[in-house]
Write an enzyme that holds these catalytic residues in place. Structure first.
Site, short mmCIF file in Angstrom:
data_model
loop_
_atom_site.label_atom_id
_atom_site.label_comp_id
_atom_site.label_asym_id
_atom_site.label_seq_id
_atom_site.Cartn_x
_atom_site.Cartn_y
_atom_site.Cartn_z
N GLU A 175 55.94 -27.94 -43.47
CA GLU A 175 57.25 -28.22 -42.85
C GLU A 175 58.31 -27.22 -43.29
O GLU A 175 59.42 -27.23 -42.77
CB GLU A 175 57.68 -29.64 -43.22
CG GLU A 175 56.84 -30.67 -42.47
CD GLU A 175 56.92 -32.05 -43.08
OE1 GLU A 175 57.77 -32.27 -43.96
OE2 GLU A 175 56.11 -32.90 -42.67
N ALA A 177 58.84 -23.23 -45.77
CA ALA A 177 58.22 -22.21 -46.61
C ALA A 177 58.01 -22.81 -48.01
O ALA A 177 58.82 -23.62 -48.48
CB ALA A 177 59.11 -20.99 -46.69
N ASN A 178 56.91 -22.47 -48.63
CA ASN A 178 56.54 -22.91 -49.99
C ASN A 178 56.13 -24.39 -50.09
O ASN A 178 55.90 -24.89 -51.19
CB ASN A 178 57.64 -22.61 -51.01
CG ASN A 178 57.79 -21.12 -51.20
OD1 ASN A 178 56.80 -20.40 -51.14
ND2 ASN A 178 59.00 -20.65 -51.38
N GLY A 201 48.86 -16.37 -42.03
CA GLY A 201 48.70 -14.96 -42.35
C GLY A 201 48.68 -14.70 -43.85
O GLY A 201 48.43 -15.61 -44.65
N ASP A 202 48.94 -13.44 -44.22
CA ASP A 202 48.88 -13.07 -45.63
C ASP A 202 49.94 -13.81 -46.45
O ASP A 202 49.73 -14.11 -47.62
CB ASP A 202 49.08 -11.56 -45.78
CG ASP A 202 47.91 -10.78 -45.19
OD1 ASP A 202 46.84 -11.38 -45.02
OD2 ASP A 202 48.09 -9.59 -44.87
N GLY A 244 47.92 -15.23 -38.54
CA GLY A 244 49.18 -14.62 -38.94
C GLY A 244 49.42 -13.33 -38.18
O GLY A 244 48.88 -13.12 -37.09
N THR A 246 49.38 -9.86 -39.76
CA THR A 246 48.54 -8.74 -40.19
C THR A 246 47.13 -9.24 -40.55
O THR A 246 46.13 -8.65 -40.18
CB THR A 246 49.17 -8.03 -41.42
OG1 THR A 246 50.55 -7.81 -41.17
CG2 THR A 246 48.49 -6.71 -41.68
C1 LIG Z 1 52.10 6.13 -36.55
C2 LIG Z 1 50.95 5.26 -36.88
C3 LIG Z 1 51.21 4.51 -38.12
C4 LIG Z 1 50.04 3.67 -38.50
C5 LIG Z 1 50.17 3.20 -39.89
C6 LIG Z 1 49.09 2.29 -40.19
C7 LIG Z 1 49.02 1.90 -41.62
C8 LIG Z 1 48.86 0.46 -41.69
C9 LIG Z 1 48.46 -0.01 -43.05
C10 LIG Z 1 48.76 -1.46 -43.13
C11 LIG Z 1 48.47 -2.01 -44.46
C12 LIG Z 1 48.79 -3.43 -44.41
C13 LIG Z 1 48.66 -4.08 -45.72
C14 LIG Z 1 48.93 -5.55 -45.56
C15 LIG Z 1 50.14 -6.06 -45.60
C16 LIG Z 1 50.36 -7.52 -45.30
O1 LIG Z 1 50.15 -8.29 -46.44
C17 LIG Z 1 51.78 -7.71 -44.83
C18 LIG Z 1 52.05 -9.18 -44.48
O2 LIG Z 1 51.15 -9.65 -43.55
P1 LIG Z 1 51.40 -11.01 -42.71
O3 LIG Z 1 51.82 -12.07 -43.67
O4 LIG Z 1 50.10 -11.35 -42.04
O5 LIG Z 1 52.48 -10.70 -41.76
N1 LIG Z 1 52.00 -6.90 -43.65
C19 LIG Z 1 52.79 -5.84 -43.68
O6 LIG Z 1 53.42 -5.54 -44.66
C20 LIG Z 1 52.89 -5.03 -42.39
C21 LIG Z 1 52.74 -3.57 -42.63
C22 LIG Z 1 52.79 -2.87 -41.32
C23 LIG Z 1 53.05 -1.42 -41.50
C24 LIG Z 1 53.24 -0.71 -40.23
N1 LIG Z 2 56.57 -24.68 -41.96
C1 LIG Z 2 57.06 -23.49 -42.32
N2 LIG Z 2 58.30 -23.11 -41.91
C2 LIG Z 2 58.78 -21.90 -42.22
N3 LIG Z 2 58.12 -20.98 -42.95
C3 LIG Z 2 56.89 -21.29 -43.37
C4 LIG Z 2 56.29 -22.57 -43.07
N4 LIG Z 2 55.05 -22.60 -43.63
C5 LIG Z 2 54.89 -21.41 -44.25
N5 LIG Z 2 55.97 -20.63 -44.10
C6 LIG Z 2 56.21 -19.25 -44.59
O1 LIG Z 2 56.04 -18.35 -43.49
C7 LIG Z 2 55.82 -17.04 -43.98
C8 LIG Z 2 54.92 -16.27 -43.09
O2 LIG Z 2 53.74 -16.91 -42.97
P1 LIG Z 2 52.39 -16.26 -42.47
O3 LIG Z 2 51.44 -17.39 -42.20
O4 LIG Z 2 51.92 -15.24 -43.42
O5 LIG Z 2 52.75 -15.58 -41.07
P2 LIG Z 2 52.96 -14.04 -40.69
O6 LIG Z 2 51.64 -13.37 -40.86
O7 LIG Z 2 53.40 -14.07 -39.26
O8 LIG Z 2 53.98 -13.46 -41.61
C9 LIG Z 2 55.26 -17.23 -45.38
O9 LIG Z 2 56.15 -16.60 -46.26
C10 LIG Z 2 55.23 -18.73 -45.61
O10 LIG Z 2 55.70 -19.03 -46.90
#
Ligand SMILES: CCCCCCCCCCCCC/C=C/[C@@H](O)[C@H](COP(=O)(O)O)NC(=O)CCCCC
Ligand SMILES: Nc1ncnc2c1ncn2[C@@H]1O[C@H](COP(=O)(O)OP(=O)(O)O)[C@@H](O)[C@H]1O
Ligand SMILES: [Ca+2]
Length: 554
Positions: A175, A177-178, A201-202, A244, A246
């Site tokens: 409901e 974050a955290n 996601g991550d 998520g 990424t």
């Molecule tokens: C011009 C072409 C550029 C291509 C660059 C590609 C390099 C991408 C490397 C990405 C490494 C990602 C490492 C993971 C990071 C994730 O933990 C983080 C959060 O993910 P999520 O919670 O699922 O959203 N994602 C990022 O920090 C996004 C990095 C994107 C960079 C373009």
């Molecule tokens: N119910 C919620 N409302 C708002 N934020 C949330 C909820 N549940 C988790 N989160 C937060 O959402 C953020 C992104 O979550 P994540 O699942 O990694 O999606 P994304 O990959 O799109 O970033 C995390 O920092 C997490 O703590």
């Protein structure tokens, strides 16, 4: 495999043909009988086999059968059902596309009810011996992660599979974050679960990671604020259903971001140890990281992208372009303790059953580290400079954007992290470096990039007051971007510090101390499979093969 190792052997019917079905402790196999083959004029006898450890479940015929076979030949199916009304279905893991799994089914018919039931009983007895499989899971769903499809993905794709595998679940839709982190820290009764699953996601994974590690340390009286504390590994496995933006942790440990594949890895009880970095500022604990700790470029991308959350995963593309064009660099000093094993450029990729990761650092290694610590400078190296990016990749960080990842040869569980230093360079050079993450070229093969495999590192940003004249002349005009080939980079005193991107969460401090905690957690995963996995044994050995017959094996 001798025939006396067989647990069961019967003539049953499959797809209206008589088949010999045999089961031993590791394999379930079947082939058409000679009589049936002659009737069908088949010259080749095809032997099908599946591993018992990849059977999801066995059930009486029931319910599930609106399958292709029935559609193809309803009349034949009706006849088989009338003649051989007692049937059972085996659900199992089938490999489809690269690294992708699906749940397939095979149905066997018999005229004899007792025989059909015996098959179900014996297969279930074999499955019960697989004690590493989870029976009870605690599931957290982030309904707002990625494209906000977490709840639907879980309900439509994952819950039915858990149900089929008779796994009981308690599901919490978060409901705020955290919510998941706090629940794990203080409330969840972890004794009743074999694993915790996060749907998201991550960032969501990071919540589970923090909740579990923190709970484990509290329960064992370990103070996480001590940077040198030896943390206690978590006993509960973590499963990730990717939903998520990424989903790098899922991709780098399974090879694909597919909820069904991940659910199946959970069901079969796979186990992948993983290193965790603990991050401290002075003597206070900040965060844990399993994938990327990125200062400069990835920190700035993340910070900018947080304001664009409404865009979903596309926010990273926009912020990526914006950050690239800003072309900032940051000054600081990084000291690190090199690892005594492996090299980030050795091209030994971490794959399922990785031999490098089998070697968990022993007490001997720890003593070696203690010695390094005691003679202070011994082993430690320091590099000062101006960096566009400082990245520590504790695993490859492969993801759909970069299928080989930030450090293609980083290992999931070797007790090290790959420290990548990208020094100030021209935009074009940096673009070339970035593009190499998406193709086969070596992203480390640049004069401005260096990479070190390390066990610990410290970063200290340059204090604000000291800027050289040269730096000040480089301060950009606010109105536009300079030519793409320019070697110049932005440096303005307000933004002289970047932030750390810690597995997708922003860290408040620039000065950090990082220490790798080897194999602190376990995922329901097995690492990326090299190729189609072979059967443990040749299924042909299950039969005394008939002379003058051609055989082919699945
Ligand atoms: C011009 C072409 C550029 C291509 C660059 C590609 C390099 C991408 C490397 C990405 C490494 C990602 C490492 C993971 C990071 C994730 O933990 C983080 C959060 O993910 P999520 O919670 O699922 O959203 N994602 C990022 O920090 C996004 C990095 C994107 C960079 C373009
Ligand atoms: N119910 C919620 N409302 C708002 N934020 C949330 C909820 N549940 C988790 N989160 C937060 O959402 C953020 C992104 O979550 P994540 O699942 O990694 O999606 P994304 O990959 O799109 O970033 C995390 O920092 C997490 O703590
Ligand atoms: Ca590692």
């Amino acid at each position: 495999m001798e025939t006396q190792d067989r647990l069961l052997f019967s003539k049953l019917f499959h797809k209206h043909r008589q088949v010999e079905v045999t089961l031993n402790r590791s394999v379930l196999a079947w082939k058409e009988t000679e009589k049936s083959r002659k009737r069908n004029r088949a010259e080749t006898a095809h032997i099908h086999a599946l591993q018992v450890c990849e059977i999801v479940a066995v059930h009486t015929k029931d319910d599930d059968q609106d399958n292709k076979e029935t559609r193809r030949s309803r009349a034949e199916a009706k006849q088989t059902s009338q003649l051989y009304p007692h049937a059972f279905t085996v659900s199992y893991v089938r490999r489809t596309r690269l690294h992708q799994w699906c749940c397939s089914e095979v149905m066997f018919h018999s005229a004899n009810q007792a025989l059909s039931e015996q098959w179900i009983t014996v297969i279930n007895e074999q499955l019960a011996l697989l004690t590493h499989r989870p029976k009870s899971l605690l599931v957290y769903i982030n309904p707002y992660g990625g494209k906000r499809r977490g709840k639907r993905i879980y309900e439509q794709k994952v819950a039915p599979l858990f149900g089929r595998a008779c796994i009981s679940t308690d599901v919490i839709v978060t409901e705020r974050a955290n919510h998941a982190r706090d629940h794990l820290k203080t409330e969840a009764n972890l004794d009743t679960y074999d694993g915790v699953v996060c749907v998201g996601g991550d960032g969501m994974f990071s919540e589970i990671l923090h909740g579990l590690i923190s709970r484990t340390q509290t329960d064992n009286g370990v103070d996480p604020n001590q940077p040198d504390a030896e943390l206690v590994p978590c006993s509960v496995h973590i499963g990730i259903i990717p939903a998520g933006s990424t989903d790098c942790i899922c991709f780098a440990t399974v090879g694909t971001n597919d909820p069904v594949t991940s659910a199946l890895h959970i069901i079969v009880g796979d186990s992948q140890p993983m290193d965790v970095c603990s991050v401290h500022h002075n003597d206070s604990f900040l965060r844990y990281s399993v994938s990327l700790l990125g200062y400069g470029f990835y920190g700035d991308v993340l910070k900018d992208s947080e304001r664009k959350r409404w865009m979903g995963p596309a926010r990273y593309d926009l912020s990526g372009v914006k950050t690239f064009l800003s072309h900032n660099y940051y000054e600081g000093s990084i000291s690190f303790l090199p690892a005594d094993m492996g090299d980030p450029r050795d091209k030994l990729q971490c794959r399922s059953g990785c031999s490098v990761c089998q070697h968990k650092p022993s007490s001997k290694d720890t003593q070696w580290e203690k010695k390094e610590k005691s003679d202070k400078v011994g082993g430690w190296r320091t590099i000062r400079g101006k960096f566009i990016a400082i990245n520590a990749a504790s695993m490859s960080c492969a993801c759909p954007r970069s299928p080989k990842g930030l450090s293609p040869s980083a290992h999931l569980a070797d007790g090290t992290t790959d420290l990548i230093l990208v020094r100030k360079c021209s935009r074009l050079d940096f673009l070339t470096h970035l593009l190499r993450h998406t193709n086969k070229e070596d992203q480390f093969d640049h004069s401005f990039v260096e990479v070190h495999r390390v066990r610990r590192f410290n970063f200290q940003p340059q204090q604000n007051e000291m800027h050289s004249l040269e730096d000040l002349t480089e301060t950009p005009k606010k109105t536009g971007f300079r030519p793409i080939c320019s070697a110049q980079t932005n440096y303005n005193s307000q933004d002289s510090h970047s932030s750390w991107n810690c597995d997708g969460e922003i860290l408040p401090h620039a000065a950090i101390r990082v220490s790798v905690q080897p194999q602190l957690i376990r995922l329901f995963a097995r690492g990326i499979e090299e190729q189609q996995q072979c059967l443990l044994e040749d299924p042909c050995t299950l039969w005394a093969l008939e002379p003058n017959t051609h055989y082919s094996v699945d």
